[in-house]
Design an enzyme around this catalytic site. Structure first.
Site: not given
Length: 343
Positions: A150-152, A155
């Site tokens: 997932g993008c979150n 990060s």
């Protein structure tokens, strides 16, 4: 240049599908053989995304009517809970890079807990590799199915995982305060995503239970060598692209910066900023780069660590191409070294 590899994109009418087209269009070894979008079948990509009208692209088709016989690799950019059934029905000899959440979690029971239904493709789940390139690079090279993070989650993991592995932070003292652009919610019409609802505001969502927490717990526990969790609160940023993860940890800032420098010394797409400098989403926009950094808290023994990346590029489609390069035996950075867009 070498042989060209043919790719298909399932879910080509979404934001990540369009981003995949943008990246593959200038990739020297990948070409697009098929574009699938069941809801837009029969339309041209130019009519769905006018910014791509300069490209000579296949017409959009349904998945069922697409011939995958000559395709080397399939990008699956479908909504969550859709990919399992679709990927399960695809030819077993095809390499697949999935951008959804359907194959990210190792334990099907954990998947059911977070996503509210039983996993529908356990055989595919058993062979899926978590697509965090900087951690699972060697496994990705030989994988048939790669489940991009997932993008979150990416990060937060880029900020936290090296620190847990090195033992320089307290595993029980992790808080992530994350801001993400509205494109992370996808292209489907949603009242809460209207311009008037988002502009000039800043709000938290998924309070206490964002699904990417499952990815954090899975990967943090592996890195720490014991069950590890934390606090994760995402916020909707009134911007189209970008994620900035601000993480509060217990550890020495100098040790953390040294750990980052060693961990990412040879990583082509992770840039460690100078000690005390905070990253900005405007410095990674439209690129496959992530910026990480650390600032010392005024309290001794505590620090704030950051990671900024573009949710559609490094956080989704760029990561997918990076993983595809590895799966196809190509240089990992091929087609992905474009500079960020500024201003």
């Amino acid at each position: 240049m070498g042989e060209m590899f043919k790719t298909a994109i399932l879910g080509a009418s979404g934001y990540t599908g369009a981003e995949l087209v943008r990246l593959i269009a200038t990739h020297p070894r990948l070409e697009i053989a098929a574009l699938c979008a069941n809801s837009k079948a029969g339309l041209s990509m130019a009519s769905v995304f006018p910014h791509l009208r300069h490209l000579d692209l296949p017409m959009l088709t349904t998945i069922d009517e697409t011939d995958f016989s000559d395709v080397d690799l399939i990008f699956c950019a479908l909504p969550h809970a859709t990919s399992q059934e679709v990927i399960g029905a695809l030819p077993k000899d095809k390499k697949i890079v999935d951008l959804s959440a359907d194959f990210r979690l190792d334990d099907p029971k954990v998947y059911a807990q977070w996503y509210g239904h039983e996993h529908q493709a356990l055989d595919c789940q058993a062979e899926a590799v978590y697509g965090l390139t900087e951690v699972y690079r060697e496994q990705i090279r030989t994988a048939r199915i790669v489940a991009c993070t997932g993008c979150n989650a990416l990060s937060g993991n880029l900020a936290i995982l090296p620190l847990l592995k090195a033992g320089v932070i307290d595993p029980d003292e992790i808080i992530i305060d994350l801001a993400t652009g509205v494109s992370g919610a996808g292209r489907a019409a949603k009242e809460a995503m209207l311009h008037a609802e988002v502009s000039e505001g800043y709000s938290a969502y998924a309070l206490g239970g964002h699904r990417h927490m499952a990815e954090f717990e899975q990967e943090w526990s592996k890195a720490a060598g014991r069950p590890t969790t934390g606090t994760f609160i995402p916020h909707l940023l009134p911007a189209n692209r970008g994620i900035l993860a601000t993480c509060y940890v217990k550890g020495d800032a100098e040790d953390i910066h040294t750990t980052y420098s060693k961990a990412y010394e040879n990583e082509p797409f992770v840039v460690v900023l100078p000690m005390g400098e905070a990253p900005s989403t405007r410095h990674i926009r439209g690129s496959n780069y992530a910026h990480v950094s650390v600032v010392a808290d005024r309290r001794p023994g505590r620090a704030i660590v950051f990671c900024a990346l573009d949710n559609l590029t490094k956080g989704s489609s760029g990561m997918a191409v990076q993983n595809a390069n590895l799966m196809l035996g190509l240089p990992e950075t091929m087609g992905l070294e474009m500079a960020p867009i500024f201003p």
